[in-house]
Design a protein around this motif. Structure first.
Motif, PDB file in Angstrom:
ATOM      1  N   TYR A  34       0.813  -1.215   0.000  1.00 39.35           N
ATOM      2  CA  TYR A  34       0.000   0.000   0.000  1.00 39.35           C
ATOM      3  C   TYR A  34       0.848   1.267   0.000  1.00 39.35           C
ATOM      4  CZ  TYR A  34      -3.813  -3.196   1.135  1.00 39.35           C
ATOM      5  OH  TYR A  34      -4.720  -4.224   1.106  1.00 39.35           O
ATOM      6  N   ALA A  35       2.160   1.108  -0.079  1.00 37.63           N
ATOM      7  CA  ALA A  35       3.105   2.241  -0.175  1.00 37.63           C
ATOM      8  C   ALA A  35       2.941   3.252   0.958  1.00 37.63           C
ATOM      9  CB  ALA A  35       2.939   2.939  -1.529  1.00 37.63           C
ATOM     10  N   ILE A  36       2.656   2.770   2.163  1.00 35.75           N
ATOM     11  CA  ILE A  36       2.567   3.650   3.333  1.00 35.75           C
ATOM     12  C   ILE A  36       3.976   4.079   3.736  1.00 35.75           C
ATOM     13  CG2 ILE A  36       1.905   3.808   5.764  1.00 35.75           C
ATOM     14  CD1 ILE A  36      -0.458   3.775   3.858  1.00 35.75           C
ATOM     15  N   ASP A  37       4.177   5.371   4.020  1.00 35.13           N
ATOM     16  CA  ASP A  37       5.486   5.895   4.370  1.00 35.13           C
ATOM     17  C   ASP A  37       5.902   5.446   5.773  1.00 35.13           C
ATOM     18  OD1 ASP A  37       7.647   8.082   3.676  1.00 35.13           O
ATOM     19  OD2 ASP A  37       7.044   8.438   5.758  1.00 35.13           O
ATOM     20  N   VAL A  38       7.155   5.000   5.919  1.00 32.54           N
ATOM     21  CA  VAL A  38       7.667   4.505   7.198  1.00 32.54           C
ATOM     22  C   VAL A  38       7.605   5.580   8.276  1.00 32.54           C
ATOM     23  CG1 VAL A  38       9.688   3.610   8.409  1.00 32.54           C
ATOM     24  CG2 VAL A  38       9.191   2.835   6.092  1.00 32.54           C
ATOM     25  N   ASN A  39       8.073   6.782   7.952  1.00 31.60           N
ATOM     26  CA  ASN A  39       8.092   7.866   8.933  1.00 31.60           C
ATOM     27  C   ASN A  39       6.690   8.191   9.439  1.00 31.60           C
ATOM     28  OD1 ASN A  39      10.997   8.606   8.818  1.00 31.60           O
ATOM     29  ND2 ASN A  39      10.514   9.091   6.702  1.00 31.60           N
ATOM     30  N   TRP A  40       5.733   8.217   8.521  1.00 31.74           N
ATOM     31  CA  TRP A  40       4.363   8.539   8.904  1.00 31.74           C
ATOM     32  C   TRP A  40       3.789   7.462   9.817  1.00 31.74           C
ATOM     33  CZ3 TRP A  40      -0.441   6.133   7.952  1.00 31.74           C
ATOM     34  CH2 TRP A  40      -1.562   6.907   8.319  1.00 31.74           C
ATOM     35  N   LEU A  41       3.999   6.190   9.471  1.00 33.62           N
ATOM     36  CA  LEU A  41       3.441   5.107  10.273  1.00 33.62           C
ATOM     37  C   LEU A  41       4.035   5.097  11.679  1.00 33.62           C
ATOM     38  CD1 LEU A  41       1.642   2.655  10.552  1.00 33.62           C
ATOM     39  CD2 LEU A  41       3.499   1.241   9.628  1.00 33.62           C
ATOM     40  N   VAL A  42       5.344   5.262  11.773  1.00 35.55           N
ATOM     41  CA  VAL A  42       5.983   5.280  13.091  1.00 35.55           C
ATOM     42  C   VAL A  42       5.466   6.448  13.924  1.00 35.55           C
ATOM     43  CG1 VAL A  42       8.168   5.504  14.344  1.00 35.55           C
ATOM     44  CG2 VAL A  42       8.067   4.110  12.273  1.00 35.55           C
ATOM     45  N   THR A  43       5.292   7.596  13.283  1.00 38.08           N
ATOM     46  CA  THR A  43       4.815   8.781  14.001  1.00 38.08           C
ATOM     47  C   THR A  43       3.426   8.580  14.577  1.00 38.08           C
ATOM     48  OG1 THR A  43       6.134  10.243  12.582  1.00 38.08           O
ATOM     49  CG2 THR A  43       4.325  11.245  13.806  1.00 38.08           C
ATOM     50  N   ILE A  44       2.485   8.145  13.746  1.00 38.29           N
ATOM     51  CA  ILE A  44       1.106   8.036  14.234  1.00 38.29           C
ATOM     52  C   ILE A  44       0.941   6.888  15.232  1.00 38.29           C
ATOM     53  CG2 ILE A  44       0.127   9.048  12.145  1.00 38.29           C
ATOM     54  CD1 ILE A  44      -0.901   6.156  11.502  1.00 38.29           C
ATOM     55  N   ARG A  45       1.680   5.795  15.036  1.00 40.48           N
ATOM     56  CA  ARG A  45       1.508   4.668  15.961  1.00 40.48           C
ATOM     57  C   ARG A  45       2.050   5.033  17.335  1.00 40.48           C
ATOM     58  NH1 ARG A  45       5.371  -0.433  14.500  1.00 40.48           N
ATOM     59  NH2 ARG A  45       4.059  -1.339  16.132  1.00 40.48           N
ATOM     60  N   LEU A  46       3.136   5.803  17.387  1.00 38.44           N
ATOM     61  CA  LEU A  46       3.678   6.207  18.674  1.00 38.44           C
ATOM     62  C   LEU A  46       2.776   7.226  19.365  1.00 38.44           C
ATOM     63  CD1 LEU A  46       7.524   6.520  18.023  1.00 38.44           C
ATOM     64  CD2 LEU A  46       6.320   4.762  19.329  1.00 38.44           C
ATOM     65  N   LEU A  47       2.330   8.237  18.623  1.00 38.84           N
ATOM     66  CA  LEU A  47       1.499   9.273  19.216  1.00 38.84           C
ATOM     67  C   LEU A  47       0.162   8.721  19.725  1.00 38.84           C
ATOM     68  CD1 LEU A  47       2.085  12.285  16.784  1.00 38.84           C
ATOM     69  CD2 LEU A  47       2.851  12.089  19.164  1.00 38.84           C
ATOM     70  N   ILE A  48      -0.530   7.976  18.872  1.00 42.63           N
ATOM     71  CA  ILE A  48      -1.859   7.477  19.258  1.00 42.63           C
ATOM     72  C   ILE A  48      -1.748   6.456  20.381  1.00 42.63           C
ATOM     73  CG2 ILE A  48      -3.910   6.240  18.487  1.00 42.63           C
ATOM     74  CD1 ILE A  48      -3.499   7.439  15.725  1.00 42.63           C
ATOM     75  N   ALA A  49      -0.848   5.481  20.232  1.00 37.98           N
ATOM     76  CA  ALA A  49      -0.698   4.461  21.266  1.00 37.98           C
ATOM     77  C   ALA A  49      -0.245   5.081  22.586  1.00 37.98           C
ATOM     78  CB  ALA A  49       0.303   3.398  20.810  1.00 37.98           C
ATOM     79  N   GLY A  50       0.636   6.075  22.513  1.00 33.70           N
ATOM     80  CA  GLY A  50       1.116   6.733  23.728  1.00 33.70           C
ATOM     81  C   GLY A  50       0.008   7.439  24.483  1.00 33.70           C
ATOM     82  N   PHE A  51      -0.794   8.217  23.764  1.00 34.73           N
ATOM     83  CA  PHE A  51      -1.899   8.923  24.419  1.00 34.73           C
ATOM     84  C   PHE A  51      -2.950   7.939  24.967  1.00 34.73           C
ATOM     85  CE2 PHE A  51      -0.565  12.765  21.922  1.00 34.73           C
ATOM     86  CZ  PHE A  51      -0.323  13.567  23.031  1.00 34.73           C
ATOM     87  N   LEU A  52      -3.155   6.816  24.275  1.00 27.92           N
ATOM     88  CA  LEU A  52      -4.102   5.808  24.762  1.00 27.92           C
ATOM     89  C   LEU A  52      -3.623   5.197  26.085  1.00 27.92           C
ATOM     90  CD1 LEU A  52      -5.125   3.914  21.489  1.00 27.92           C
ATOM     91  CD2 LEU A  52      -6.570   5.379  22.912  1.00 27.92           C
ATOM     92  N   LEU A  53      -2.328   4.923  26.173  1.00 28.54           N
ATOM     93  CA  LEU A  53      -1.789   4.362  27.417  1.00 28.54           C
ATOM     94  C   LEU A  53      -1.922   5.352  28.573  1.00 28.54           C
ATOM     95  CD1 LEU A  53       1.451   2.528  26.187  1.00 28.54           C
ATOM     96  CD2 LEU A  53      -0.671   1.501  27.003  1.00 28.54           C
ATOM     97  N   LEU A  54      -1.651   6.614  28.291  1.00 32.15           N
ATOM     98  CA  LEU A  54      -1.796   7.627  29.336  1.00 32.15           C
ATOM     99  C   LEU A  54      -3.264   7.792  29.736  1.00 32.15           C
ATOM    100  CD1 LEU A  54       0.722  10.344  28.046  1.00 32.15           C
ATOM    101  CD2 LEU A  54       1.029   8.746  29.949  1.00 32.15           C
ATOM    102  N   ALA A  55      -4.172   7.616  28.763  1.00 33.22           N
ATOM    103  CA  ALA A  55      -5.602   7.705  29.070  1.00 33.22           C
ATOM    104  C   ALA A  55      -6.025   6.559  29.986  1.00 33.22           C
ATOM    105  CB  ALA A  55      -6.418   7.670  27.775  1.00 33.22           C
ATOM    106  N   VAL A  56      -5.510   5.357  29.727  1.00 31.92           N
ATOM    107  CA  VAL A  56      -5.800   4.214  30.594  1.00 31.92           C
ATOM    108  C   VAL A  56      -5.301   4.485  32.008  1.00 31.92           C
ATOM    109  CG1 VAL A  56      -5.273   1.788  31.030  1.00 31.92           C
ATOM    110  CG2 VAL A  56      -5.780   2.535  28.707  1.00 31.92           C
ATOM    111  N   GLN A  57      -4.103   5.058  32.095  1.00 30.39           N
ATOM    112  CA  GLN A  57      -3.537   5.392  33.403  1.00 30.39           C
ATOM    113  C   GLN A  57      -4.422   6.391  34.142  1.00 30.39           C
ATOM    114  OE1 GLN A  57      -0.832   4.036  34.802  1.00 30.39           O
ATOM    115  NE2 GLN A  57      -0.915   5.277  36.656  1.00 30.39           N
ATOM    116  N   GLY A  58      -5.086   7.264  33.384  1.00 27.05           N
ATOM    117  CA  GLY A  58      -5.949   8.271  33.993  1.00 27.05           C
ATOM    118  C   GLY A  58      -7.123   7.686  34.749  1.00 27.05           C
TER     119      GLY A  58
END
Length: 304
Positions: A34-58
């Motif tokens: 699907y020609a997804i860019d590596v930089n973009w995928l790493v960026t969104i997976r870290l940001l979204i997953a990170g905020f989700l983990l902090l939300a669980v902690q909340g």
């Protein structure tokens, strides 16, 4: 916060490793089909997953740790270093290796980490060299030789860039595993992993902003794969892996985590129909064999 038992730690690291391995294969599909860019995928997976983990902690009793981790200057600096060199380091190098080869090779190369950890502990005189360590190192080196050459001394069967990124990924994983221990002694793993992901994703955003994507071109299938990678292959995988460090030694966690290559190899070969030579299977067996050493033998040199 109760510390998990050793059996719980084993279950956590095994589950996390499997999700991590399958997540790598799904990422390969996004890169190559699907020609997804590596930089973009790493960026969104870290940001979204990170905020989700902090939300669980909340929603937990010790939610005050979310901001409390930043009140101590020394801890804040450690967390930033962990986020950049540990979390982002592991994520980016691993994904870059996948992009230049496949998830099976990238994941197997990443598991040079146990060898690096053993050498580091020996140099620091935090462990003594055992026959099990020697066998572990031997299996890793022989396994990597067969994986990268498929038995041919004259040529590599894997692109050189994939090898470079894969070795760097192993070094990043070794650092990630060791550096997390003192942080976990003070704060919940959700806080440490969550902030580390946000820090890594934010830093990479300067290279590739997460909104720089034509979202209308993404199909339902791509969105499904993205959700799997972010939730299971990132959020849960990293959380379980680092949570296990509270009941297992870094060396035990890293070695048991080599179940990740098994899930990555099987899904890469069976699901994506990637060719795998006979000697590459031999190399795979050698690297995964390190897992059995830890599972069947109590490591007398581990220090908790």
């Amino acid at each position: 916060m109760d510390r998990p038992t050793k059996n719980t730690g084993l279950l956590l690291v095994i589950t996390g490793a499997i999700f991590w391995g399958v997540g790598g294969t799904v990422s390969q599909k996004l890169f190559q089909q699907y020609a997804i860019d590596v930089n973009w995928l790493v960026t969104i997976r870290l940001l979204i997953a990170g905020f989700l983990l902090l939300a669980v902690q909340g929603f937990r009793k010790d939610h005050s740790q979310i901001l409390g981790v930043w009140k101590n200057k020394k801890t804040a600096v450690q967390l930033i270093i962990f986020g950049l060199l540990g979390m982002l380091g592991v994520q980016y190098t691993y994904m870059a290796s996948i992009n230049h080869s496949n998830a099976a090779v990238a994941t197997l190369l990443q598991y040079l980490a146990p060898v690096m950890i053993i050498i580091y502990l020996l140099v620091r005189k935090q462990t003594v060299l055992t026959r099990q360590d020697l066998l572990t190192v031997s299996l890793a080196l022989v396994g990597c030789f067969f994986l990268l050459t498929n038995g041919s001394i004259s040529q590599l069967s894997v692109p050189i860039l994939a090898i470079v990124w894969g070795v760097l990924s192993g070094a990043a994983l070794a650092f990630y595993t060791l550096y997390a221990v003192p942080l976990l002694a003070q704060y919940d793993s959700l806080v440490i992993v969550g902030w580390a992901m946000v820090i890594g994703g934010f830093a990479l955003s300067f290279i590739h902003s997460p909104w720089r994507m034509d979202f209308t071109s993404l199909t339902a299938e791509i969105y499904f794969y993205l959700v799997f990678i972010i939730i299971f292959g990132t959020m849960i995988a990293f959380w379980f892996y680092i949570e296990s460090l509270q009941s297992l030694s870094p060396k035990e966690t890293s070695l048991l985590g080599s179940l990740e290559p098994l899930s990555a190899v099987l899904t890469t070969v069976i699901w994506l129909n990637e060719p795998f030579g006979f000697f590459q299977w031999v190399g795979t067996a050698c690297i995964i064999g390190m897992t059995l050493l830890l599972a069947l033998n109590k490591d007398p040199s581990s220090k908790r």
